[in-house]
Enzyme design. Structure first.
Site, short mmCIF file in Angstrom:
data_model
loop_
_atom_site.label_atom_id
_atom_site.label_comp_id
_atom_site.label_asym_id
_atom_site.label_seq_id
_atom_site.Cartn_x
_atom_site.Cartn_y
_atom_site.Cartn_z
N LEU A 1 0.83 -1.21 0.00
CA LEU A 1 0.00 0.00 0.00
C LEU A 1 0.87 1.26 0.00
CD1 LEU A 1 -2.60 -1.06 2.74
CD2 LEU A 1 -2.96 -1.01 0.27
N LYS B 1 15.15 -6.26 4.78
CA LYS B 1 15.53 -5.19 5.72
C LYS B 1 16.92 -5.40 6.33
CE LYS B 1 10.75 -4.17 6.90
NZ LYS B 1 9.75 -3.99 7.95
N ASN C 1 14.53 0.08 6.94
CA ASN C 1 13.35 0.04 6.05
C ASN C 1 13.24 1.31 5.21
OD1 ASN C 1 12.29 2.01 7.74
ND2 ASN C 1 10.25 1.09 7.82
N ASP D 1 9.93 1.60 11.51
CA ASP D 1 8.86 0.71 11.97
C ASP D 1 8.45 0.98 13.42
OD1 ASP D 1 8.51 -0.65 9.59
OD2 ASP D 1 10.02 -2.15 10.07
N GLY E 1 12.68 -10.39 13.24
CA GLY E 1 12.99 -9.07 12.70
C GLY E 1 11.97 -8.01 13.09
N THR F 1 10.79 -20.09 20.27
CA THR F 1 12.16 -20.55 20.53
C THR F 1 12.76 -19.61 21.57
OG1 THR F 1 12.25 -21.08 18.18
CG2 THR F 1 14.33 -21.17 19.37
P1 ATR Z 1 9.86 -11.36 10.97
O1 ATR Z 1 10.92 -10.61 10.23
O2 ATR Z 1 8.49 -11.25 10.37
O3 ATR Z 1 9.87 -11.10 12.43
P2 ATR Z 1 11.21 -13.83 11.46
O4 ATR Z 1 12.47 -13.11 11.78
O5 ATR Z 1 11.27 -15.07 10.63
O6 ATR Z 1 10.20 -12.89 10.70
O7 ATR Z 1 10.45 -14.13 12.82
C1 ATR Z 1 9.20 -14.75 12.88
C2 ATR Z 1 8.76 -14.80 14.32
O8 ATR Z 1 7.45 -15.39 14.40
C3 ATR Z 1 9.64 -15.65 15.21
O9 ATR Z 1 9.65 -15.08 16.50
C4 ATR Z 1 8.92 -17.00 15.18
O10 ATR Z 1 9.23 -17.82 16.30
P3 ATR Z 1 10.55 -18.77 16.26
O11 ATR Z 1 11.73 -17.87 16.54
O12 ATR Z 1 10.31 -19.75 17.35
O13 ATR Z 1 10.57 -19.39 14.89
C5 ATR Z 1 7.50 -16.54 15.28
N1 ATR Z 1 6.49 -17.51 14.80
C6 ATR Z 1 6.24 -17.88 13.53
N2 ATR Z 1 5.21 -18.76 13.49
C7 ATR Z 1 4.80 -18.94 14.77
C8 ATR Z 1 3.77 -19.72 15.40
N3 ATR Z 1 2.94 -20.50 14.68
N4 ATR Z 1 3.64 -19.65 16.74
C9 ATR Z 1 4.46 -18.87 17.47
N5 ATR Z 1 5.46 -18.10 16.94
C10 ATR Z 1 5.62 -18.14 15.61
#
Ligand code: ATR
Length: 270
Positions: free
Chosen positions: A15, A65, A86, A101, A129, A152
């Protein structure tokens, strides 16, 4: 012509061109703002091509990013702390990086939603991120504390410790969250993309402002929050508009008014 763009992959849904066109109109600025789809392994080339074509600045979205951070010559403290950029301004061949952000989120919370952050208990879900991008501006508003809970656990512990010099921030596993209510819950996970919501005790949402960084009328997290007695529930559309306003100010030195475009987008997007 003043050339600007947003670079990402995917990019079709963005957008940002609509938002920046409205801002430019407001301040009487003549500029173009296009969407650039960069191949997953071709971000740097896409940037070089755009600069050769006369770019004055551009936004960077998922998944570039972090690469953008590596590319800039200079950056703000905010970008440096988050390790992500960004917004880039191009001046005399030098690339200046910023991350708007977190400021966007804070401005949406404080100005559009009339929430104060000072003294509040904040729970952030996720430690990727998106969380990195918002932590410093939130901590600068002096909340009581920020709990970062991640599926995690090691990732949230590491992230929290790297921000501890800026305020009270603690890392946890999602499975350690107690059912005790907090003031604000921010969903910064990418779980919504899979139609999921992080698994946390429902009691934590009672009376809280629940904010999903994703936008859309009914994200899974928003549905979960409404079902579990949240006081207020919102998506991240306001943050999207506010981060764009901060990027616009970074480039042009003028902060645009955001209410009109936010209202327009609320009425038109799903
Ligand atoms: P972004 O840049 O969008 O933050 P990322 O760095 O890949 O993307 O991080 C995704 C986040 O969403 C992480 O904190 C991930 O948890 P993990 O570090 O355990 O992978 C979290 N996440 C993704 N799917 C999830 C789910 N179904 N339940 C809980 N946490 C989730």
């Amino acid at each position: 012509m003043n050339k600007y763009a947003v670079i990402g992959n995917p990019i079709n849904h963005s957008l940002s061109p609509t938002i920046h066109a409205q801002f430019a109109k407001q301040v009487g600025l003549s500029m173009t703002y296009e969407k650039i789809l960069a191949p997953l392994d071709g971000f740097t080339i896409a940037v070089k091509n755009f600069i050769s074509a006369g770019a004055l600045g551009f936004n960077i979205t998922v998944p570039f990013k972090l690469e953008a951070f590596d590319l800039v010559d200079e950056c703000t403290l905010n970008a440096k702390t988050s390790g992500a950029v960004n917004t880039i301004k191009v001046e005399n061949g030098i690339l200046y990086g910023e991350n708007t952000d977190g400021t966007g989120l804070v401005n949406d919370l404080c100005n559009n939603l009339q929430q104060s952050i000072k003294g509040k208990d904040i729970l952030i879900l996720g430690a990727g991120g998106a969380t990195q991008g918002i932590l410093l501006p939130l901590l600068e508003c002096q909340p009581e504390r920020i709990l970062v809970a991640n599926r995690t656990k090691a990732r949230s512990l590491k992230l929290a410790s790297s921000y501890s010099e800026f305020g009270k921030v603690c890392g946890f596993g999602l499975d350690q969250i107690k059912a005790k209510p907090v003031d604000i819950i921010i969903n910064a996970t990418s779980a919504s993309l899979d139609g999921k919501t992080p698994e946390i005790p429902p009691g934590v949402a009672a009376g809280a402002l629940c904010y999903d960084l994703m936008y859309g009328k009914q994200t899974p997290f928003m549905q979960w929050a409404r079902k579990n007695s949240a006081l207020e529930v919102t998506d991240g559309l306001g943050m999207l508009v506010e981060q764009a306003a901060s990027a616009f100010a970074f480039w042009h030195g003028k902060t645009p008014e955001t209410k009109q475009i936010l209202k327009f987008l609320r009425e038109t997007i799903d």
